[in-house]
Scaffold this motif. Structure first.
Motif, mmCIF file in Angstrom:
data_model
loop_
_atom_site.group_PDB
_atom_site.id
_atom_site.type_symbol
_atom_site.label_atom_id
_atom_site.label_comp_id
_atom_site.label_asym_id
_atom_site.label_seq_id
_atom_site.Cartn_x
_atom_site.Cartn_y
_atom_site.Cartn_z
ATOM 1 N N GLY A 98 18.047 39.886 22.541
ATOM 2 C CA GLY A 98 16.669 39.706 22.985
ATOM 3 C C GLY A 98 16.441 40.108 24.426
ATOM 4 N N GLN A 99 17.512 40.121 25.226
ATOM 5 C CA GLN A 99 17.402 40.535 26.624
ATOM 6 C C GLN A 99 17.599 42.035 26.798
ATOM 7 N N SER A 100 17.971 42.703 25.723
ATOM 8 C CA SER A 100 18.283 44.123 25.796
ATOM 9 C C SER A 100 17.128 44.969 25.280
ATOM 10 N N LYS A 101 16.836 46.048 25.946
ATOM 11 C CA LYS A 101 15.779 46.953 25.498
ATOM 12 C C LYS A 101 16.154 47.611 24.178
ATOM 13 N N ASP A 102 17.456 47.800 23.974
ATOM 14 C CA ASP A 102 17.908 48.500 22.780
ATOM 15 C C ASP A 102 18.177 47.565 21.608
ATOM 16 N N GLY A 103 18.309 46.259 21.886
ATOM 17 C CA GLY A 103 18.750 45.368 20.834
ATOM 18 C C GLY A 103 17.663 44.544 20.189
ATOM 19 N N GLY A 104 16.452 44.525 20.740
ATOM 20 C CA GLY A 104 15.404 43.636 20.231
ATOM 21 C C GLY A 104 14.486 44.330 19.251
ATOM 22 N N GLY A 105 13.229 43.875 19.271
ATOM 23 C CA GLY A 105 12.208 44.547 18.472
ATOM 24 C C GLY A 105 12.439 44.491 16.977
ATOM 25 N N ASP A 106 12.314 45.642 16.354
ATOM 26 C CA ASP A 106 12.356 45.728 14.893
ATOM 27 C C ASP A 106 13.659 45.187 14.326
ATOM 28 N N TYR A 107 14.763 45.407 15.014
ATOM 29 C CA TYR A 107 16.044 44.927 14.488
ATOM 30 C C TYR A 107 16.024 43.412 14.322
ATOM 31 N N LEU A 108 15.577 42.700 15.343
ATOM 32 C CA LEU A 108 15.568 41.237 15.285
ATOM 33 C C LEU A 108 14.627 40.727 14.194
ATOM 34 N N LYS A 109 13.498 41.383 14.055
ATOM 35 C CA LYS A 109 12.556 40.966 13.001
ATOM 36 C C LYS A 109 13.170 41.141 11.620
ATOM 37 N N GLY A 110 13.908 42.229 11.441
ATOM 38 C CA GLY A 110 14.574 42.438 10.161
ATOM 39 C C GLY A 110 15.728 41.470 9.957
ATOM 40 N N LEU A 111 16.403 41.125 11.057
ATOM 41 C CA LEU A 111 17.518 40.190 10.972
ATOM 42 C C LEU A 111 17.052 38.812 10.517
ATOM 43 N N TYR A 112 15.869 38.407 10.956
ATOM 44 C CA TYR A 112 15.344 37.067 10.638
ATOM 45 C C TYR A 112 15.389 36.775 9.140
ATOM 46 N N ASP A 113 14.965 37.721 8.341
ATOM 47 C CA ASP A 113 14.894 37.501 6.890
ATOM 48 C C ASP A 113 16.274 37.457 6.243
ATOM 49 N N ARG A 114 17.291 37.965 6.936
ATOM 50 C CA ARG A 114 18.646 37.970 6.369
ATOM 51 C C ARG A 114 19.438 36.729 6.766
ATOM 52 N N LEU A 115 18.864 35.906 7.628
ATOM 53 C CA LEU A 115 19.577 34.717 8.101
ATOM 54 C C LEU A 115 19.291 33.522 7.203
ATOM 55 N N ASP A 116 20.285 32.645 7.080
ATOM 56 C CA ASP A 116 20.102 31.443 6.275
ATOM 57 C C ASP A 116 20.341 30.177 7.096
ATOM 58 N N ASN A 117 20.216 30.307 8.409
ATOM 59 C CA ASN A 117 20.437 29.177 9.302
ATOM 60 C C ASN A 117 19.236 29.053 10.231
ATOM 61 N N ASP A 118 18.619 27.867 10.286
ATOM 62 C CA ASP A 118 17.403 27.697 11.086
ATOM 63 C C ASP A 118 17.658 27.806 12.583
ATOM 64 N N ASP A 119 18.842 27.419 13.052
ATOM 65 C CA ASP A 119 19.142 27.566 14.480
ATOM 66 C C ASP A 119 19.157 29.043 14.873
ATOM 67 N N LEU A 120 19.716 29.861 14.006
ATOM 68 C CA LEU A 120 19.737 31.299 14.276
ATOM 69 C C LEU A 120 18.339 31.891 14.187
ATOM 70 N N ARG A 121 17.573 31.441 13.213
ATOM 71 C CA ARG A 121 16.198 31.935 13.092
ATOM 72 C C ARG A 121 15.365 31.548 14.320
ATOM 73 N N ALA A 122 15.581 30.332 14.813
ATOM 74 C CA ALA A 122 14.857 29.904 16.016
ATOM 75 C C ALA A 122 15.200 30.795 17.200
ATOM 76 N N LYS A 123 16.460 31.199 17.292
ATOM 77 C CA LYS A 123 16.864 32.079 18.391
ATOM 78 C C LYS A 123 16.220 33.453 18.248
ATOM 79 N N VAL A 124 16.053 33.912 17.001
ATOM 80 C CA VAL A 124 15.371 35.194 16.786
ATOM 81 C C VAL A 124 13.914 35.093 17.218
ATOM 82 N N ILE A 125 13.250 33.993 16.865
ATOM 83 C CA ILE A 125 11.856 33.805 17.269
ATOM 84 C C ILE A 125 11.738 33.877 18.784
ATOM 85 N N PHE A 126 12.620 33.181 19.478
ATOM 86 C CA PHE A 126 12.606 33.223 20.941
ATOM 87 C C PHE A 126 12.851 34.647 21.440
ATOM 88 N N SER A 127 13.835 35.330 20.853
ATOM 89 C CA SER A 127 14.212 36.661 21.333
ATOM 90 C C SER A 127 13.116 37.690 21.086
#
Length: 458
Positions: free
Chosen positions: A315-344
């Motif tokens: 989330g702090q990286s210009k190359d690592g955020g954006g669309d990738y994180l949004k796509g990652l959210y749906d593949r996660l099955d842990n709410d703590d990880l999803r919360a971190k994606v929302i923040f990022s």
């Protein structure tokens, strides 16, 4: 790559007879004192001369400072300042540079050793002498080179006599470190075997020296340095040494480093090391590092806290955020990880990010807590008062509506007052009207005061 400085020794509070002496300053990456302490013997006959000499030293007037400290020793050899004055005279000569000044500095330090063995700067003097000899060695002085190499070689030998690790570096380790650094500056290839021997030590008394040695290894900037640091991470029994090795490994400019850090982050089993490795990967200017962090974020066999750190740094990286994180959210099955994606995702403000966060807020299949987080972070990532007002109207659960009111109150948008007034006057839920009135009461906008007054009069 930006070079980071390591503070090699903390300032020490030293005792002299029944007086508590002031702190002696050390600069980052120096193992000896570089800042003369404030005067501490007001009744001493040399006090005024020490003050003038110290002032000259602080101003960088090294010739004048050296002459004044020498005058202090000549006129007041029994002064409480005399022993330390010899050190500061030597330090001023060292700062001047040049072969004659360096040799004169060594003579002053030898005079201190012979005549003032209990001087507060005695330990610093040995480290300074080693630094000076290293400089002379690089200028072709064979005697100085021999002395430095012998001192550096001794760093790889266990001396015994200690039952527990030393967390506070002593004078001996400072001297050995200065010697290793001098050899590294003279001949890096010759220094690496010596540093390897230091990092192979396992005696308790070498902990401090090993912790500092990893910094010197990183200065070599070679695949051999990277390998040595990786071996230290994997085998050193001291956690501080391992953590220092991870950090300095990230500063080595070698194509092997990304793979090494990735290996540490995924498989060491030491959470503290893994977190440091993920951070170190985030500092690498290499697309492979981003790929490695993404892989860590996705792997279910990696501990959740480590995956959280990976998501955070993406989330702090210009190359690592954006669309990738949004796509990652749906593949996660842990709410703590999803919360971190929302923040990022919120760290990359854009209309697309706001829409995505609103979708999470409206998603009834998502937990209430995640929906609340999506609402809050949308207010921190560019959502307008009008957009949050529209979101409010589409929500049913009281907790979500209350969170939206709070999110509105955090905006600096002048139209926030308009949205809150609308809720305060028209919402069917009296609790929500009360929340809106409360936040209107926190506003300095005259419209808010007028609206509250009207509500009270109705």
């Amino acid at each position: 790559m930006t070079r980071l400085l390591l503070s090699l020794a903390a300032a020490a509070s030293l005792a002299a007879t029944d007086l508590q002496m002031p702190m002696i300053g050390r600069a980052p990456a120096d193992s000896f004192a570089v800042s003369a302490p404030a005067p501490w013997l007001t009744d001493d006959p040399a006090d005024s001369l020490y003050r003038v000499a110290r002032q000259a030293l602080n101003k960088g007037q090294y010739q004048r400072a050296a002459d004044l400290f020498a005058e202090l020793v000549r006129r007041h050899p029994k002064s409480g300042y005399a022993g330390d004055a010899l050190y500061w005279q030597a330090f001023a000569r060292y700062r001047q540079g040049g072969t004659d000044n360096l040799r004169s500095a060594l003579e002053s330090l030898e005079q201190q050793r012979a005549g003032y063995p209990t001087a507060a700067t005695r330990g610093d003097a040995e480290a300074l002498a080693t630094r000076i000899r290293g400089t002379l060695a690089r200028q072709g002085d064979p005697d100085a080179a021999e002395t430095v190499v012998k001192s550096a070689a001794s760093a790889g030998e266990a001396t015994g006599g200690r039952d527990s690790p030393s967390r506070d570096c002593d004078d001996d380790s400072d001297v050995k470190l200065a010697a290793l650094n001098a050899v590294l500056q003279m001949d890096a290839e010759r220094a690496m075997p010596l540093l390897t021997r230091v990092l192979a030590r396992r005696d308790p008394g070498s902990v401090c020296l090993r912790r500092k040695a990893v910094f010197l290894v990183a200065q070599h900037q070679s695949p051999d340095a990277a390998t040595l640091l990786l071996n230290t991470v994997r085998s050193d029994p001291d956690s501080d040494v391992r953590q220092q090795a991870v950090f300095w490994l990230s500063q080595v400019n070698s194509p092997q480093v990304v793979g090494m850090l990735d290996s540490i982050a995924r498989s060491t089993g030491d959470q503290s090391l893994q977190e440091r490795a993920v951070f170190a990967l985030s500092q690498q200017n290499d697309p492979k590092a981003i790929q490695a962090i993404r892989a860590i974020a996705e792997r279910k066999d990696v501990a959740v806290p480590i995956r959280e750190k990976a998501i955070f740094w993406l989330g702090q990286s210009k190359d690592g955020g954006g669309d990738y994180l949004k796509g990652l959210y749906d593949r996660l099955d842990n709410d703590d990880l999803r919360a971190k994606v929302i923040f990022s995702v919120a760290q990359h403000p854009s209309p697309e990010s706001t829409r995505w966060l609103f979708e999470r807020a409206r998603d009834e299949k998502t937990t209430l807590d995640l929906r609340k987080q999506a609402i809050f972070w949308s207010s921190q990532s560019g959502a307008s008062a009008a957009e949050l007002g529209s979101l409010y109207q589409s929500l049913q659960q009281r907790e979500l509506k209350e969170q939206t009111i709070f999110a509105l109150s955090q905006l600096k948008d002048s139209s926030v007052v308009t949205q809150l007034i609308g809720i305060a006057r028209k919402d069917s839920d009296p609790e929500m009207r009360k929340k809106a009135v409360f936040w209107l009461g926190q506003s300095s906008d005259p419209r808010a005061a007028a609206a509250i007054e009207q509500i009270l009069n109705d």
